[in-house]
Design a protein around this motif. Structure first.
Motif, PDB file in Angstrom:
ATOM      1  N   ARG C 119       0.802  -1.223   0.000  1.00  0.00           N
ATOM      2  CA  ARG C 119       0.000   0.000   0.000  1.00  0.00           C
ATOM      3  C   ARG C 119       0.837   1.277   0.000  1.00  0.00           C
ATOM      4  N   PRO C 120       1.819   1.398   0.925  1.00  0.00           N
ATOM      5  CA  PRO C 120       2.618   2.637   0.888  1.00  0.00           C
ATOM      6  C   PRO C 120       3.348   2.830  -0.431  1.00  0.00           C
ATOM      7  N   LEU C 121       3.775   1.746  -1.035  1.00  0.00           N
ATOM      8  CA  LEU C 121       4.463   1.865  -2.320  1.00  0.00           C
ATOM      9  C   LEU C 121       3.516   2.383  -3.392  1.00  0.00           C
ATOM     10  N   LEU C 122       2.288   1.860  -3.370  1.00  0.00           N
ATOM     11  CA  LEU C 122       1.300   2.344  -4.333  1.00  0.00           C
ATOM     12  C   LEU C 122       1.025   3.827  -4.126  1.00  0.00           C
ATOM     13  N   TYR C 123       0.897   4.210  -2.846  1.00  0.00           N
ATOM     14  CA  TYR C 123       0.657   5.624  -2.554  1.00  0.00           C
ATOM     15  C   TYR C 123       1.792   6.481  -3.081  1.00  0.00           C
ATOM     16  N   LEU C 124       3.013   5.998  -2.857  1.00  0.00           N
ATOM     17  CA  LEU C 124       4.167   6.758  -3.327  1.00  0.00           C
ATOM     18  C   LEU C 124       4.154   6.869  -4.842  1.00  0.00           C
TER      19      LEU C 124
END
Lengths: 274, 348, 311
Positions: C119-124
């Motif tokens: 999830r954080p990677l997608l957000y980034l």
């Protein structure tokens, strides 16, 4: 049976959703990679693909361009001062709104948001018409005024979010232990909101550094880096140099954004949507 | 700084605090003596916390005056008052270590570093948290944070310590431990404690004296025994402990007069319906409607002959749950000493 | 004990005490600077803009006549200007709709299926392009869509040139190349505003508790029904919130149409050229009221639809 225990809550997405998500992520990110690619092209006149050849020559050429350095310098100075003004105004407004409930609180939040909620030309032409009506000549400062105005809300949002998660009792505790208003601000409030200020400041800097629409109306003869790029977009003269500048801008802007992102990951509150 | 000092530690002189139309504090007069463990007891919204905050300086009276050891402090900001506070949410500074939190009062006073550290470590020893100074507040348990808050508030050796429901966030067992510990600590350091709570049991356990608050006013001030045994008003009788309120015709049937009175459940004896009633006793007949077995004691709900209900509590000295349940439906006579019928003034 | 109250006070202490006892004064001091700045610089400018929209340009002298008149507003209704407004609003509508369609699967995936590590990677991967330089993003599409560029090369390799020529030959949306055509404008707008649509939808979807979806399944709702009856209505405020950005940003932009477009103006370009070359600030001002009015109506309608709960 899978060898590793899986989270029983985890579901697998239906393939059309996974595919749609993947395509969207690729769509959003691949133009950035194109920028990386073209910075090395040997093609001077067109944007031929596949690249006819690769070279590092244009980095050197761009490095030697006085007009670029001037534009970059102006952009950094504008963004720096606009960010400082935004930090001051945004923090003051956030403190006022968070501390007390008073009539018109909502109106103030709304007013701060307006410059980025309304279409960019509105802010631009409004400032332009005001400068015109009162015979204020365009200068460095007219650019800063415009930028600071739409940067305030970025800082404001971050600091308000921090205050919202802060119990006012730590301020009372500080005063209870003998610190007056100034000491309490210095020792408690400022360290406590420091990362929110840093994140907000980073984002405000990035927003200002890249702004072109309002700047077009308030810059007069001065050329910020975005104005320089914009002129190259409409009347291309230095394509290979523009390619290098584009890469440079992507890299330089990633720094404040990644920093702000790190803070947001740690504190879980930074307002990264604008 | 002696206990014989005739000047009260704190004096409220006709203090009002209004928030717009709301009268949070509505005419409070009170003296708290030096060295007392004094509790403000009352339900939420009764004005007890506002009174505490006005002593600390976080709030100021709309009218009236507050004295600390004889000096009018009504208009002084908190940082110029010789009182310190333990907050309900502890209010530890999240960006500082435990040691820096505890030493904060000395840091602000620009004390030398060695002195700060030494005093802060002493305070951590005092609250039995030695060696935790390097941690951040977020790395502590609720009980530990509570102790840090206490150490921080005591480091300036205030003459009065204010505690705003400091045990409210702890679980029952820890709370009971801390009650004993706080009381012992207060005797050890010998300073005045003002303790705010809505928990009547806590108030009775710990206080030298307490004030019962309701609707911005003080209903009664006294020692725990006085408050419990001789509630002055219906409100106090109802709020402190379980109490039977008897009024109107039922009261007349028992006392012969029309005054509302209260009687504590544990003061009532259950006798056979035809048992003789001795002089000096009040009595009434009724039927046991409900039996609630609570382990240490049993509660009986008795429907009275003339209408109304009384709750009776009996210790389970020899009985067991089997025996008490057979009591349901029995006709009985309830008897108690006349002195336990407390006639009440004031409104509900 | 220390008796601080008796000690002589420094100036800072005096000021501190004075303010502490007067919360209204301290509130006013906090508010004074930001309030003055915004009232003078921003609201003041908007007011002068409104005032100037009631002036008009003298046709003979080319000077602005500072007298009340509605003639600037009257000029908005010339066929050329109506055309500009229609073109801009139409583009904003189409871009918004497409952005919502493309954003939804990604937002849905992020909110429901992405693992905690992903999830954080997608957000980034959405936030970084969102905050990346707007002009560089536009420029990258100039590279991609150029006649000799990447897209043409792919189409050429796939031997689909005829299809591209047919597309570019269409009236209204065609042009000499993808990088100079309404299709190009549409693609770039879609690209630059898409992240503004994804994030609010993802936020709205993340707020849908898992138990709600399970409850619907438990009550016999098949996945399709659950999606339509539960997830979509709850995500709608996020879509509206995102659409406010995409719509407003498209309405006020003059960069993309002037980089990718031909001679057909959008509102932003018209405003820019009126205030610039022709010095007709009154007409430029009057024209700015159109996007403001459209956004006003849009915001009001969204508020009625409950979209601001998701912001």
């Amino acid at each position: 049976m899978p060898s590793k225990p899986r989270d029983p809550q985890a579901e697998r997405a239906p393939w059309p959703i996974s595919l749609g998500a993947l395509l969207a992520v690729l769509f959003i990110n691949f133009p950035i990679f194109i920028i990386f690619l073209y910075a090395f092209t040997t093609d001077e006149q067109t944007f031929t693909f596949p690249l006819p050849g690769m070279t590092l020559k244009w980095f050197g050429v761009a490095w030697g361009r006085e007009d670029l350095w001037a534009a970059l310098g102006l952009s950094v100075r504008v963004a720096g001062i606009a960010t400082l003004v935004a930090l001051l105004l945004g923090t003051l407004a956030a403190a006022a709104v968070s501390r007390t409930k008073f009539f018109g609180r909502e109106a103030i939040s709304f007013m701060l948001l307006l410059p980025i909620a309304l279409p960019g030309i509105v802010t631009g032409i409004a400032l332009r018409s005001a400068f015109g009506l009162f015979d204020i000549p365009f200068s460095f400062w007219t650019i800063v005024i415009g930028h600071a105005t739409f940067c305030v809300v970025i800082v404001y949002n971050n600091v308000v979010a921090r205050f919202r998660r802060t119990s006012w009792s730590i301020v009372e505790a500080s005063m209870d232990l003998g610190a007056n208003g100034w000491e309490t601000f210095k020792r408690i409030i400022l360290p406590h909101i420091a990362t929110a200020l840093l994140a907000g400041g980073m984002l405000a800097f990035a927003l200002s550094f890249d702004e072109v629409i309002v700047t077009t109306f308030t810059a007069g003869q001065e050329s910020t880096l975005p104005i320089w790029i914009f002129s190259q977009l409409t009347r291309p003269r230095d394509r290979p140099v523009t390619n290098v500048v584009a890469l440079f801008v992507v890299l330089i802007m990633a720094i404040p954004i990644l920093l702000a992102y790190r803070i947001s990951q740690r504190d879980g509150e930074t307002q990264l949507s604008r | 700084m002696s206990n014989q000092n005739p000047t009260p530690a704190i004096r409220f002189e006709n203090v009002h605090r209004h928030f717009g139309e709301v009268k949070a504090v509505d005419g409070v007069n009170l003296d708290v003596l030096d060295g007392e463990f004094f509790t403000f007891l009352g339900p939420s919204g009764s004005g007890k916390t506002t009174c505490l905050r006005m002593v600390a300086g976080f709030d100021r009276p709309t009218s009236g005056r507050i004295f600390l050891h004889g000096d009018d402090v009504s208009e002084l900001p908190p940082y110029e008052r010789d009182v310190n506070t333990v907050f309900q949410d502890y209010a530890l500074f999240p960006h500082m270590t435990v040691l820096d939190n505890v030493a904060y009062g000395l840091t602000v006073r620009k004390a030398a570093r060695e002195q700060r550290t030494r005093r802060a470590e002493e305070m951590l020893d005092l609250v039995r948290l030695p060696g935790l100074g390097k941690r951040k507040p977020s790395q502590l348990s609720g009980g530990q944070r509570q102790r840090v808050a206490l150490a921080r508030a005591l480091i300036l050796r205030p003459r009065v310590l204010l505690l705003d429901e400091p045990l409210g966030a702890l679980d029952l067992k820890l709370r009971q431990e801390m009650q004993v510990e706080l009381k012992a600590l207060q005797e050890q350091v010998g300073i005045t404690f003002i303790y705010v709570t809505h928990d009547q049991e806590e108030a009775l356990t710990m206080s030298d004296r307490l004030a019962v608050f309701s609707h911005g006013r003080i209903e009664q001030v006294g020692s725990p025994a006085e408050i419990y045994e001789s509630p002055a008003t219906e409100f106090v009788a109802g709020f402190v402990g379980i109490s039977n309120l008897v009024r109107g015709d039922v009261a007349r049937g028992i006392l012969g007069t029309d005054t509302t009175f209260s009687v504590r459940p544990e003061k009532i004896h259950i006798l056979e319906p035809d048992a003789a009633v001795q002089g000096g006793m009040d009595s009434v007949r009724g039927r046991i409607e409900e039996v609630i077995y609570l382990g240490m004691y049993t509660r009986f709900e008795v429907a009275l002959e003339g209408g109304g209900k009384l709750t009776v509590a009996q210790q389970n000295l020899e009985t067991s749950s089997m025996d008490v349940h057979t009591a349901r439906g029995r006709e009985v006579r309830l008897v108690w000493e006349k002195s336990h019928s407390r006639k009440l003034g004031g409104q509900a | 004990m220390t008796a601080t109250s008796a000690a002589p006070r420094t100036l800072i202490q005096r000021v501190s005490n004075y303010l502490y006892v007067r919360p209204r004064v301290s509130l006013l001091m906090l508010l004074a600077l930001p309030l003055l700045w915004f009232l003078i610089v921003y609201i003041g400018s908007l007011a002068t803009l409104m005032v100037q929209s009631f002036f008009h340009l003298d046709g003979f002298t080319g000077q602005v006549v500072r007298q009340f008149s509605l003639s600037s507003y009257a000029q908005l209704f010339t066929p050329a200007n109506v055309d500009i407004v229609q073109r801009t609003a139409g583009m904003a509508g189409v871009v918004t709709l497409s952005a919502a369609l493309i954003a939804f699967p990604l937002a849905y995936f992020m909110a429901r299926y992405a693992s905690p590590r992903m999830r954080p990677l997608l957000y980034l991967s959405i936030t970084l392009p969102l905050w990346s330089s707007y002009l560089v993003k536009v420029y990258s599409w100039k590279l991609i869509l150029a006649k000799e560029g990447m897209v043409s090369w792919v189409i050429n390799t796939l031997r689909l040139d005829a299809a591209l020529d047919w597309l570019l030959g269409l009236p209204e949306i065609g042009g000499p190349s993808l990088s100079i055509s309404p299709i190009g404008i549409y693609l770039v707008f879609l690209y630059v505003w898409l992240p503004y649509m994804i994030l609010p939808i993802a936020t709205a979807l993340e707020r849908v508790p898992k138990s709600l979806i399970e409850a619907s399944g438990d009550l016999g709702g098949r996945p399709g029904v659950t999606f339509r009856r539960i997830i979509l209505p709850l995500a709608f405020p996020g879509v509206v919130a995102g659409s406010i950005f995409t719509f407003s940003l498209t309405l006020g932009d003059f960069i993309v149409p002037s980089v990718m477009g031909n001679s057909s103006y959008f509102i932003g370009q018209a405003v820019l050229s009126h205030q610039g070359t022709s010095g007709n600030i009154p007409l430029a001002a009057a024209m700015t009221t159109i996007p403001m009015l459209i956004m006003g109506i849009y915001l009001y309608a969204s508020r009625r639809a409950g979209a601001f709960d998701a912001l």
